[in-house]
Scaffold this active site. Structure first.
Site, PDB file in Angstrom:
ATOM      1  N   ASP A  71       0.748  -0.821   0.201  1.00 40.25           N
ATOM      2  CA  ASP A  71       0.165   0.061  -0.091  1.00 40.25           C
ATOM      3  C   ASP A  71       0.858   1.200  -0.066  1.00 40.25           C
ATOM      4  O   ASP A  71       2.027   1.384   1.172  1.00 40.25           O
ATOM      5  CB  ASP A  71      -0.254   0.011   1.094  1.00 40.25           C
ATOM      6  CG  ASP A  71      -1.883  -1.265   1.403  1.00 40.25           C
ATOM      7  OD1 ASP A  71      -1.125  -2.341   0.807  1.00 40.25           O
ATOM      8  OD2 ASP A  71      -2.625  -1.062   1.816  1.00 40.25           O
ATOM      9  N   HIS A  73      -0.462   4.444  -0.138  1.00 36.88           N
ATOM     10  CA  HIS A  73      -1.719   5.642   0.903  1.00 36.88           C
ATOM     11  C   HIS A  73      -1.007   7.203   0.433  1.00 36.88           C
ATOM     12  O   HIS A  73      -0.427   7.965   1.347  1.00 36.88           O
ATOM     13  CB  HIS A  73      -1.470   5.262   1.893  1.00 36.88           C
ATOM     14  CG  HIS A  73      -2.491   4.131   2.158  1.00 36.88           C
ATOM     15  ND1 HIS A  73      -3.964   4.472   1.873  1.00 36.88           N
ATOM     16  CD2 HIS A  73      -2.354   2.978   2.562  1.00 36.88           C
ATOM     17  CE1 HIS A  73      -4.694   3.233   1.965  1.00 36.88           C
ATOM     18  NE2 HIS A  73      -3.632   2.587   2.691  1.00 36.88           N
ATOM     19  N   ASP A 116      -4.528   0.961  -2.723  1.00 36.91           N
ATOM     20  CA  ASP A 116      -4.252   1.495  -1.705  1.00 36.91           C
ATOM     21  C   ASP A 116      -3.728   2.796  -2.145  1.00 36.91           C
ATOM     22  O   ASP A 116      -2.721   3.095  -1.428  1.00 36.91           O
ATOM     23  CB  ASP A 116      -4.219   0.514  -0.442  1.00 36.91           C
ATOM     24  CG  ASP A 116      -5.652   0.437   0.130  1.00 36.91           C
ATOM     25  OD1 ASP A 116      -7.277   0.140  -0.205  1.00 36.91           O
ATOM     26  OD2 ASP A 116      -5.787   0.326   1.540  1.00 36.91           O
ATOM     27  N   ASN A 151      -8.742  -1.006  -1.412  1.00 36.71           N
ATOM     28  CA  ASN A 151     -10.420  -1.402  -0.882  1.00 36.71           C
ATOM     29  C   ASN A 151     -10.801   0.467  -0.655  1.00 36.71           C
ATOM     30  O   ASN A 151     -11.614   0.676  -1.244  1.00 36.71           O
ATOM     31  CB  ASN A 151     -10.331  -1.430   0.527  1.00 36.71           C
ATOM     32  CG  ASN A 151      -9.655  -1.424   2.183  1.00 36.71           C
ATOM     33  OD1 ASN A 151      -8.548  -0.767   1.489  1.00 36.71           O
ATOM     34  ND2 ASN A 151      -9.912  -0.740   2.948  1.00 36.71           N
ATOM     35  N   HIS A 152      -9.211   1.448  -0.447  1.00 37.20           N
ATOM     36  CA  HIS A 152      -9.384   3.161  -0.165  1.00 37.20           C
ATOM     37  C   HIS A 152      -9.510   3.197  -1.928  1.00 37.20           C
ATOM     38  O   HIS A 152     -10.648   4.447  -2.090  1.00 37.20           O
ATOM     39  CB  HIS A 152      -8.730   2.842  -0.476  1.00 37.20           C
ATOM     40  CG  HIS A 152      -8.126   2.650   0.817  1.00 37.20           C
ATOM     41  ND1 HIS A 152      -8.657   4.155   2.294  1.00 37.20           N
ATOM     42  CD2 HIS A 152      -7.561   2.214   2.065  1.00 37.20           C
ATOM     43  CE1 HIS A 152      -8.761   4.130   3.979  1.00 37.20           C
ATOM     44  NE2 HIS A 152      -7.537   2.339   3.221  1.00 37.20           N
ATOM     45  N   HIS A 253      -5.845  -7.506  -3.002  1.00 36.42           N
ATOM     46  CA  HIS A 253      -5.453  -6.815  -1.570  1.00 36.42           C
ATOM     47  C   HIS A 253      -5.519  -7.233  -0.372  1.00 36.42           C
ATOM     48  O   HIS A 253      -5.020  -7.189   0.590  1.00 36.42           O
ATOM     49  CB  HIS A 253      -5.703  -5.585  -2.102  1.00 36.42           C
ATOM     50  CG  HIS A 253      -6.156  -4.389  -1.017  1.00 36.42           C
ATOM     51  ND1 HIS A 253      -5.049  -3.655  -1.149  1.00 36.42           N
ATOM     52  CD2 HIS A 253      -7.136  -4.186  -0.043  1.00 36.42           C
ATOM     53  CE1 HIS A 253      -4.678  -2.548   0.499  1.00 36.42           C
ATOM     54  NE2 HIS A 253      -6.801  -2.796   0.460  1.00 36.42           N
TER      55      HIS A 253
END
Length: 426
Positions: A71, A73, A116, A151-152, A253
């Site tokens: 991830d 982010h 993500d 998921n993001h 993920h």
């Protein structure tokens, strides 16, 4: 009587393609500092009509070298550190240049990024642009860079902005300004453009109760960009797989259960892609298998702790011909990249982003068609820049798992006002 136009002076009707290409390049560079190849079909222009939809890749043969990165982010500097650690981009020789960082340096390597990319940081758009441009560079050099959905990404396409930061909203506000400027340029020859460029801001709310007014423009811009068929969602997310099988490695993920494999991995990829492209409308709900605790982008059964249901994991992998391991992100591993269940579950989310643990950059490398698996970690001479107290990192991981981590926009919104699945009027 007016003189006829000189044949040496092009009329506006001759220019729509050139004007459109200029506007697209202008917006791209203003937002990201990166130019895209004008002839590439892999990265459609920001406001041009989309090409015919293609189903995301689901199965690929083993490459000579396979790399996995967890991830990201919204943290561009830390993401570049991971890309350099994997040898995917050239070493840094000073301040990072977006165009230099988008040059592939790994030959035939295939790299998978576990999703993500969005939330928790202020470099979300710059990361999306960088990864797409780097993927084009990789393709030209015989390699490949394939992010998958996390998921993001699903949350943001659904209008759930709980983990957007003020810096992230500012970045989308700036994008909206440049995007509108690009539309204005195109409208100079508007009657000659077929079809007309769509205005993604139509029908998007201008106010968001429960959010401070200074963030409303960022919210509106983010919703316009990322809702189904929004220009950023369509361009950068719609063609990404949700599940990717490369040789004997399954990349996802969150994780897979038996029902997901029975439903069909290619079918999941196609239907999620269709949803992001707006096939169900601007306000369509995400498909069921990317929503909920056991969804493929939310599952933690095989990534949380060291006491996993190995027998069940073995059964799931046995349903996918040739699969030997499941490589997952999503759950922060405070000890770094690790494996359980006889190396059948490999967890690569190290909490890299400064908005989500500030973990030490690490990447997974798989060579020899799956025979040689190792972790590449940051050299000790550089590690001091990233280290945090282990107790603090562990606390972040626990809060994230419980859904208690309130950062970014979530700090600005009362619980009773949740922002899940903000709707836009069609």
């Amino acid at each position: 009587m007016a003189a006829a136009p000189s044949p040496s002076v092009p009329a506006c009707g001759d220019l729509p393609a050139a004007v459109s290409a200029f506007a697209d390049a202008f917006v791209d560079f203003a937002v990201s500092g990166i130019f895209f190849p004008t002839t590439s079909s892999s990265s459609p222009a920001p406001s041009s009509p989309p090409p015919s939809p293609t189903t995301p890749t689901t199965f690929l043969p083993s490459p000579s070298r396979l790399v996995a990165i967890g991830d990201l982010h919204g943290d561009l500097p830390k993401s570049l550190s991971a890309l350099r650690l994997a040898g995917l981009v050239p070493p840094s020789n000073g301040p990072d240049s977006p165009s230099a960082s988008a040059s592939w340096a790994a030959g035939p390597t295939l790299a998978v990024q576990l999703g993500d990319i969005l939330d928790r940081g202020g470099d979300e758009l710059r990361l999306l642009y960088l990864l797409r441009r780097l993927a084009l560079s990789a393709e030209a050099r015989g390699g490949a860079l394939l992010p998958i959905l996390g998921n993001h990404e699903v949350m943001n396409v659904s209008g759930d902005f709980r983990f957007a930061t003020p810096q992230g909203l500012q970045e989308f506000s700036a994008w909206a300004g440049w995007y509108r400027a690009g539309l204005a340029i195109k409208r100079r020859c508007g009657e000659h453009l077929d079809p007309q460029p769509r205005n993604p801001f139509l029908g998007v709310p201008k106010s968001f109760p429960g959010v401070k007014p200074e963030f409303w423009d960022g919210m509106r811009s983010r919703l316009a960009a990322l809702r189904p068929d929004g220009p950023i969602a369509r361009r950068f997310l719609a063609d990404l797989p949700t599940v990717l099988v490369v040789g004997d490695s399954v990349f996802v993920h969150g994780g897979l259960l038996e029902a997901n494999v029975e439903y069909g991995l290619e079918r999941i990829n196609a239907e999620v892609s269709e949803w992001i492209r707006g096939g169900g409308g601007d306000n369509a709900r995400a498909p069921e298998y990317v929503r909920g605790r056991d969804a493929v982008v939310w599952l933690r059964r095989f990534s949380d702790g060291f006491d996993c249901d190995c027998q069940r994991l073995e059964g799931v992998l046995g349903m996918i011909p040739g699969a030997k391991r499941m490589v997952m992100g999503h759950t922060i591993q405070t000890v770094g990249i690790n494996a359980v269940c006889g190396a059948q579950a490999v967890r690569v989310d190290v909490g890299l982003s400064r908005g989500c643990g500030n973990g030490l950059p690490e990447v997974l490398e798989i060579n020899g068609g799956g025979a040689d698996v190792r972790v590449i970690t940051t050299p000790p001479s550089e590690a001091w820049m990233y280290r945090k107290q282990e107790a603090e990192k562990a606390a972040v991981a626990v809060k994230e798992k419980r859904g208690e981590l309130k950062d970014g926009l979530a700090l600005l919104v009362r619980d009773s006002h949740g922002l899940k699945e903000v709707e836009a009027k069609a």
